[in-house]
Design an enzyme around this catalytic site. Structure first.
Site, mmCIF file in Angstrom:
data_model
loop_
_atom_site.group_PDB
_atom_site.id
_atom_site.type_symbol
_atom_site.label_atom_id
_atom_site.label_comp_id
_atom_site.label_asym_id
_atom_site.label_seq_id
_atom_site.Cartn_x
_atom_site.Cartn_y
_atom_site.Cartn_z
ATOM 1 N N LYS A 162 0.835 -1.210 0.000
ATOM 2 C CA LYS A 162 0.000 0.000 0.000
ATOM 3 C C LYS A 162 0.870 1.259 0.000
ATOM 4 C CE LYS A 162 -1.664 1.601 4.055
ATOM 5 N NZ LYS A 162 -1.285 3.010 4.237
ATOM 6 N N ASN A 163 1.872 1.292 0.866
ATOM 7 C CA ASN A 163 2.673 2.515 1.012
ATOM 8 C C ASN A 163 3.611 2.770 -0.164
ATOM 9 O OD1 ASN A 163 1.400 3.039 3.373
ATOM 10 N ND2 ASN A 163 3.136 2.599 4.718
ATOM 11 N N CYS B 254 -4.150 12.458 13.564
ATOM 12 C CA CYS B 254 -4.878 11.200 13.440
ATOM 13 C C CYS B 254 -4.698 10.419 14.730
ATOM 14 C CB CYS B 254 -4.419 10.405 12.227
ATOM 15 S SG CYS B 254 -2.830 9.646 12.465
ATOM 16 N N ARG C 257 1.123 14.365 13.673
ATOM 17 C CA ARG C 257 1.562 14.190 12.294
ATOM 18 C C ARG C 257 1.564 15.471 11.455
ATOM 19 N NH1 ARG C 257 -0.572 8.446 10.194
ATOM 20 N NH2 ARG C 257 1.374 8.524 9.029
ATOM 21 N N ASP D 211 5.290 0.514 12.004
ATOM 22 C CA ASP D 211 4.080 -0.136 11.496
ATOM 23 C C ASP D 211 3.970 -1.606 11.919
ATOM 24 O OD1 ASP D 211 3.239 2.195 10.353
ATOM 25 O OD2 ASP D 211 3.659 1.634 8.289
ATOM 26 N N ARG E 224 -8.424 -0.381 5.181
ATOM 27 C CA ARG E 224 -7.570 0.639 4.551
ATOM 28 C C ARG E 224 -6.282 0.020 4.019
ATOM 29 N NH1 ARG E 224 -5.550 4.474 8.349
ATOM 30 N NH2 ARG E 224 -4.236 4.755 6.541
HETATM 31 C C1 UD1 Z 1 4.689 6.908 6.585
HETATM 32 C C2 UD1 Z 1 3.848 5.687 6.362
HETATM 33 C C3 UD1 Z 1 3.342 5.147 7.706
HETATM 34 C C4 UD1 Z 1 4.513 4.920 8.669
HETATM 35 C C5 UD1 Z 1 5.380 6.173 8.762
HETATM 36 C C6 UD1 Z 1 6.648 5.948 9.569
HETATM 37 C C7 UD1 Z 1 2.886 6.045 4.182
HETATM 38 C C8 UD1 Z 1 1.685 6.362 3.370
HETATM 39 N N1 UD1 Z 1 2.734 6.036 5.498
HETATM 40 O O1 UD1 Z 1 3.858 7.906 7.171
HETATM 41 O O2 UD1 Z 1 2.669 3.914 7.464
HETATM 42 O O3 UD1 Z 1 4.008 4.625 9.948
HETATM 43 O O4 UD1 Z 1 5.784 6.607 7.449
HETATM 44 O O5 UD1 Z 1 7.382 4.898 9.048
HETATM 45 O O6 UD1 Z 1 3.939 5.764 3.647
HETATM 46 N N2 UD1 Z 1 7.077 14.559 10.935
HETATM 47 C C9 UD1 Z 1 7.197 15.905 11.256
HETATM 48 N N3 UD1 Z 1 7.008 16.827 10.256
HETATM 49 C C10 UD1 Z 1 6.720 16.469 8.977
HETATM 50 C C11 UD1 Z 1 6.605 15.110 8.658
HETATM 51 C C12 UD1 Z 1 6.791 14.164 9.662
HETATM 52 O O7 UD1 Z 1 7.447 16.260 12.412
HETATM 53 O O8 UD1 Z 1 6.576 17.358 8.124
HETATM 54 C C13 UD1 Z 1 7.262 13.548 11.994
HETATM 55 C C14 UD1 Z 1 6.005 12.711 12.261
HETATM 56 O O9 UD1 Z 1 5.133 13.352 13.161
HETATM 57 C C15 UD1 Z 1 6.588 11.443 12.825
HETATM 58 C C16 UD1 Z 1 7.896 11.284 12.024
HETATM 59 O O10 UD1 Z 1 8.191 12.577 11.524
HETATM 60 O O11 UD1 Z 1 6.902 11.604 14.189
HETATM 61 C C17 UD1 Z 1 7.831 10.307 10.887
HETATM 62 O O12 UD1 Z 1 6.685 10.575 10.105
HETATM 63 P P1 UD1 Z 1 6.626 10.320 8.543
HETATM 64 O O13 UD1 Z 1 7.767 9.470 8.125
HETATM 65 O O14 UD1 Z 1 6.415 11.600 7.837
HETATM 66 O O15 UD1 Z 1 5.289 9.458 8.427
HETATM 67 P P2 UD1 Z 1 4.329 9.434 7.180
HETATM 68 O O16 UD1 Z 1 5.123 9.702 5.965
HETATM 69 O O17 UD1 Z 1 3.115 10.246 7.453
#
Ligand code: UD1
Length: 420
Positions: free
Chosen positions: A22-23, A116, A121, A307, A399
């Site tokens: 999915k990701n 969420c 996030r 995950d 999902r």
């Molecule tokens: C993706 C995955 C999700 C997985 C996560 C971490 C997808 C669609 N989803 O989510 O399944 O659990 O990676 O492996 O691929 N952060 C910030 N600022 C930002 C972006 C992120 O502070 O602009 C923080 C987040 O709050 C979190 C960390 O960085 O603590 C990692 O998040 P991130 O890697 O961005 O997760 P997603 O990409 O949303």
């Protein structure tokens, strides 16, 4: 609303096939916004998040079909640049349209995804990087309003924190930008790597693929010539089924797996006493004579994935001794704990650490799914529990898991999808 009814304490056996990731599928679908012609994508998981994203792309003007795990998509007629709240609120990963839309059209309006169940996030790192590339960004009425009046330009970007979708968004934006973008502290997840390879083949020149330093030569606004794509196997789905074998102490085999993406998960299962056998595209888990406790710290790839944290927590309830699970990526990713306690688990929470005392005899109960991976932990606990468990709100599971009850039934589990 559907719920799952599982009669637990049954041994599993047999072979199932893992779906596409999915990701990986989500950024691959949004990267078609950068392509000139129709793209064919194979091994796309038939899960709600994919359907939601296809609906969003269709709303923007893309033509698409999705049948038998194959997507054909053509974005040449896309005429809207607004990813509206109604869809984005269903799925945070809709933010993956931001980079491609801005790079292609020079402006876009994407609803802010908001927090969420697992934490706040934020997307500040996505926005900061786009600003470094020359974008003007404001937040108005819940939307990110992004403009790049002089198109996006290459920049030297260092991510303050490793972000998966943040890296993907900026990689896609840089692929169409003017000049060279360098990215440091980039996510190295296999899903990010596949995206880079696809863009590279399509005409963007990306150096350093698979490392945390990328150099991307953008096409200067020229749309890419994307080739056919086969989505990589879902390492989290595979890990979840390995845990299903483990928690029922059974022997099962998974096909269509990339075991090289599962090193951290396999290493923990081995430490717990399970025997893992790998073949070219398959992986088998054999029962353990004594399930041992483990310590886990979730970190970015190639470390142990957040995950898989919830699933391993369910598994640790069956270990002989005390396991410690340290969640480092998300601040609120322990929603499954209270539901596991209702099934008889003995887990103490302190800040970002959960201590799991095992082994405990789990018993069936009515429990509530709260997010995607928390829900799969409840399924695992139910497979090990004595008696019947009803898991409510399984739209979370839908999902990200294709045909979960079908696959577990094939392994001999007693699992039914019913309506409330
Ligand atoms: C993706 C995955 C999700 C997985 C996560 C971490 C997808 C669609 N989803 O989510 O399944 O659990 O990676 O492996 O691929 N952060 C910030 N600022 C930002 C972006 C992120 O502070 O602009 C923080 C987040 O709050 C979190 C960390 O960085 O603590 C990692 O998040 P991130 O890697 O961005 O997760 P997603 O990409 O949303």
């Amino acid at each position: 609303m559907d719920y799952l009814e599982i009669e637990g304490s049954k041994k599993l056996n047999g072979t199932i096939t893992v779906s596409g990731a999915k990701n990986a599928a989500l950024p691959l679908l949004t990267c078609t916004l950068l392509g000139k012609t129709s793209v064919h994508i194979d091994n796309v998981p038939n899960v709600a998040d994919v359907k939601t994203l296809l609906q969003l792309l269709e709303n923007l003007g893309a033509k698409q079909s999705f049948e038998n795990n194959q997507v054909t998509i053509n974005t040449s007629d896309v005429n809207s640049t607004c990813a509206n709240y109604d869809i984005v609120r269903k799925m945070r990963a809709s933010i993956l349209t931001l980079g491609p839309l801005l790079a292609r059209f020079g402006h876009c309006e994407v609803s802010l995804p908001g927090g969420c169940a697992i934490g706040q996030r934020p997307i500040d790192l996505h926005l900061k990087a786009l600003e470094q590339m020359g974008a003007l960004i404001e937040i108005r009425q819940g939307y990110v309003i992004a403009k790049a009046p002089k198109s996006l330009n290459g920049a030297n970007i260092v991510f303050d924190k490793i972000t998966v979708t943040g890296s993907e968004n900026i990689i896609m934006a840089a692929a169409l930008a003017n000049g060279i973008t360098t990215l440091s502290n980039v996510a190295k997840e296999p899903e990010v790597v596949q995206l880079c390879k696809v863009l590279n083949k399509g005409g963007a020149i990306i150096k350093g693929i698979g490392t945390d330093e990328l150099e991307i030569q953008g096409s200067g606004g020229k749309l890419l010539e994307l080739n056919d794509i086969t989505v990589i196997p879902d390492r989290i789905e595979a890990g979840t089924y390995l845990c299903a074998g483990a928690i029922t102490n059974s022997d099962i085999t998974l096909k269509n797996v990339a075991s090289e993406h599962l090193k951290a998960v396999i290493s923990k299962l081995t430490c717990m006493g399970y025997k893992i056998e790998k073949d070219k595209n398959s992986i088998s888990i054999k029962s353990s004579s004594k399930i041992l406790p483990i310590d886990i710290k979730t970190v970015e790839y190639p470390g142990f994935p957040t995950d898989m944290q919830a699933q391993f927590m369910a598994l640790c309830t069956q270990a002989n001794g005390t396991s410690v699970i340290d969640e480092r990526l998300f601040e609120n990713r322990f929603m499954h704990v209270s539901e596991l306690l209702r099934m008889g688990a003995d887990i103490r929470l302190s800040s970002h650490t959960a201590t799991v005392y095992g082994p405990t005899k789990l018993t069936g109960a009515d429990v509530m799914a709260t997010d995607l991976r928390a829900s799969s932990a409840l399924v695992l606990a139910a497979l090990a529990a004595k008696g019947k468990t009803k898991i409510h709100r399984i739209y979370h599971l839908d999902r990200g898991y294709e045909n979960l009850e079908g696959k577990l039934s094939m392994l001999g589990a007693s699992i039914k999808r019913l309506s409330e």
